[in-house]
Enzyme design. Structure first.
Site, mmCIF file in Angstrom:
data_model
loop_
_atom_site.group_PDB
_atom_site.id
_atom_site.type_symbol
_atom_site.label_atom_id
_atom_site.label_comp_id
_atom_site.label_asym_id
_atom_site.label_seq_id
_atom_site.Cartn_x
_atom_site.Cartn_y
_atom_site.Cartn_z
ATOM 1 N N GLU A 160 -3.744 2.200 -7.324
ATOM 2 C CA GLU A 160 -4.101 3.300 -6.436
ATOM 3 C C GLU A 160 -3.171 4.478 -6.693
ATOM 4 O O GLU A 160 -2.056 4.523 -6.143
ATOM 5 C CB GLU A 160 -3.979 2.860 -4.975
ATOM 6 C CG GLU A 160 -4.906 1.728 -4.596
ATOM 7 C CD GLU A 160 -5.287 1.786 -3.126
ATOM 8 O OE1 GLU A 160 -6.481 1.888 -2.853
ATOM 9 O OE2 GLU A 160 -4.388 1.765 -2.269
ATOM 10 N N HIS A 165 0.854 -1.200 0.000
ATOM 11 C CA HIS A 165 0.000 0.000 0.000
ATOM 12 C C HIS A 165 0.888 1.248 0.000
ATOM 13 O O HIS A 165 1.971 1.241 0.585
ATOM 14 C CB HIS A 165 -0.918 -0.011 1.226
ATOM 15 C CG HIS A 165 -1.962 1.045 1.173
ATOM 16 N ND1 HIS A 165 -1.710 2.350 1.550
ATOM 17 C CD2 HIS A 165 -3.250 1.012 0.757
ATOM 18 C CE1 HIS A 165 -2.802 3.070 1.372
ATOM 19 N NE2 HIS A 165 -3.762 2.276 0.892
HETATM 20 C C1 PEP Z 1 -6.660 3.506 0.267
HETATM 21 O O1 PEP Z 1 -5.956 4.067 1.089
HETATM 22 O O2 PEP Z 1 -6.413 2.338 -0.077
HETATM 23 C C2 PEP Z 1 -7.785 4.222 -0.313
HETATM 24 C C3 PEP Z 1 -8.281 3.838 -1.450
HETATM 25 O O3 PEP Z 1 -8.243 5.303 0.423
HETATM 26 P P1 PEP Z 1 -9.472 6.281 0.067
HETATM 27 O O4 PEP Z 1 -10.633 5.429 -0.402
HETATM 28 O O5 PEP Z 1 -9.779 6.970 1.354
HETATM 29 O O6 PEP Z 1 -8.990 7.183 -1.007
#
Ligand code: PEP
Length: 262
Positions: A167, A95
């Protein structure tokens, strides 16, 4: 891929009473629909508590990290064996919080992915570029490197237990930036292409790729309906049962429309 995935990453949030209430509300709100795989990833101290509450419900338990050894002198760390013992089926690895705030390298993340898969856990490998990297037109290069190094040496037999979460770091949390569904779709295509080069076209076609970054009930559908977006990884809105279940509902609707279209 008819199946959709909705994964909640609680990060370092909740105390025991809150974890109990949140997981109970999610469990109670789940129907019998099986076209969406729902996973919640509480902090380590509450895995056991949440796992007990989720028993018998259609919600799988996941962890947010692991240490790539079975046991031994690794003070403060948690092994894959322990996660399995607690009933975890999934683990989030790489992550951006861990890459950028705790300095985890692609090599270290690769060890974790290998060990998680070898232990029989479903590994969710997170990849994504920072805002500076996107502005410098380096998104593809960053994704390529994170995949190339993060997936190095994986046995093809374990690939069915691997998924990737795209992400973009700049779109996570309260950054104020939002990725568009088009940007997510483009990045997913880059990931699938690179994966195909590494493991073959057939593996790339069945690879599950999630999108994560400020997904909420209002925009979940727009991401989930994009080709190649198989799931959603949620941070903030996974801490609110109503919001989380609304995203699960969007996943069910998308999965059903895919079946109808087939
Ligand atoms: C995350 O940290 O994996 C994430 C997707 O956070 P958020 O949905 O708050 O953007």
């Amino acid at each position: 891929m008819d199946q959709k995935f909705v994964i909640g990453n609680w990060k370092m949030n909740t105390i025991a009473a809150e974890a109990r209430l949140l997981s109970q509300a999610i469990a109670d709100g789940m129907g019998i629909e099986d076209s969406v795989t729902v996973v919640v990833c509480p902090p380590f101290p509450y895995l056991s508590l949440v796992g007990e509450i989720l028993k018998g419900h259609r919600v799988a338990l996941g962890a947010q990290n692991l240490y790539p050894e079975k046991k031994g002198p690794f003070t403060g760390e948690v092994s894959p064996t322990m996660l399995l013992d607690l009933g975890c089926q999934y683990v989030i690895l790489g992550h951006s919080d861990r890459r950028h705030k705790l300095g985890e390298s692609d090599t270290f993340i690769n060890q974790k992915v290998r060990v998680a898969l070898a232990a029989g856990l479903n590994a969710i490998l997170c990849v994504g570029e920072t805002l500076e990297q996107r502005k410098a037109d380096q998104t593809k290069k960053v994704l390529d490197q994170q995949l190339f190094q993060g997936l190095d040496g994986l046995s093809p037999a374990t690939l069915t237990h691997l998924s990737i979460a795209y992400e973009p770091v700049w779109a996570i949390g309260s950054s104020g930036h939002h990725a568009t569904p088009q940007q997510a779709q483009e990045a997913h295509a880059v990931i699938r292409h690179r994966f195909g080069q590494m493991f073959g076209e057939r593996s790339a076609q069945t690879l599950v790729i999630h999108y994560g970054g400020s997904v909420n009930p209002e925009n979940a559908d727009a991401f989930l309906r994009r080709p190649g977006v198989d799931g959603i990884l949620i941070g903030g809105d996974s801490l609110n049962a109503e919001q989380f279940l609304a995203i699960v509902k969007a996943g069910i609707a998308q999965a059903q429309s895919l079946v109808e279209a087939a």
